[in-house]
Design an enzyme around this catalytic site. Sequence first.
Site, PDB file in Angstrom:
ATOM      1  N   LYS A 273      21.978  -5.017  23.744  1.00  0.00           N
ATOM      2  CA  LYS A 273      22.362  -3.611  23.613  1.00  0.00           C
ATOM      3  C   LYS A 273      21.874  -2.813  24.819  1.00  0.00           C
ATOM      4  CE  LYS A 273      22.030   0.091  20.112  1.00  0.00           C
ATOM      5  NZ  LYS A 273      21.391   0.406  18.795  1.00  0.00           N
TER       6      LYS A 273
ATOM      7  N   GLU B 259      24.974  -5.123  12.882  1.00  0.00           N
ATOM      8  CA  GLU B 259      23.836  -5.057  13.802  1.00  0.00           C
ATOM      9  C   GLU B 259      22.529  -5.459  13.106  1.00  0.00           C
ATOM     10  OE1 GLU B 259      21.695  -1.710  16.734  1.00  0.00           O
ATOM     11  OE2 GLU B 259      22.943  -1.048  15.052  1.00  0.00           O
TER      12      GLU B 259
ATOM     13  N   CYS C 120      26.625  -0.530  18.104  1.00  0.00           N
ATOM     14  CA  CYS C 120      26.276   0.736  17.475  1.00  0.00           C
ATOM     15  C   CYS C 120      26.354   1.926  18.437  1.00  0.00           C
ATOM     16  CB  CYS C 120      24.896   0.601  16.823  1.00  0.00           C
ATOM     17  SG  CYS C 120      24.590   1.814  15.491  1.00  0.00           S
TER      18      CYS C 120
END
Length: 260
Positions: A111, A41, A145
Amino acid sequence: MKITCIQMDMIFEKPDENFEKAECLIRKAASEGPDVIVLPETWNTGFYPHGDIASLADENGERVCEMAGRLAKELKVNIIAGSVTEKRGSDIYNTAHVFNREGKEIASYDKTHLFSPMGEHESYQKGDRKCMFTLDGVKCALIICYDVRFPELTRSMTVEGVDVLFNVAQWPKVRMEHYHTLLKARAIENQMFTVGCNSCGSAGETVYGGGSVIFDPWGRELICAGEHEESISADCDMSIIKGIRESINVFRDRRPEMYI
């Protein structure tokens, strides 16, 4: 499908150095003949810059797309180019890009669950769509994540036939047990391979845990990295998925009407 995770120790707030390093690491990993190479990430900036983020961000993802697309085509390998801090217009996103062996971008993902404990939602915009794509005939999904803490997102894609879940992360060392437990749980409950590509080193005051890992659909650990920069690889036998899903058919036995 041979999958390689590059557990990169990026330099906080130094995108030029990180792009140079990422290319070197991709070239080295490709020499071992993987089918898929994965980066972690926000490897271009670290997680995450404060102050003038826009000056460090990748404008419209142009730089990551040029590099990853070029390398995927040259090296004839699929590349999940982690995620980068990306600027589009006046907004900043945590965005991942995926390239096939021909160097064509086949998917991108912003995200969707921003990590509010560290204030990510104050600087980045939320994504609003899921990410599924096919690599070498295998249906895959991508999350970033903190997304792994939301099983509804993963399950919503798995019922559409996903066999491999990729999670690119900057997961802190202090909570590494959570990371491995969550990835293992997603593998078992969805009867899929899960791939966690984490960073290592530090960004600001936060130390990241490494521990990149690949689990099979039984929840068995195929390989796990240490705490320092390295690449790990595992051969994932997709043929085992059918037998697992037939022997314990959780998808047949679901009760979606109960879950609202």
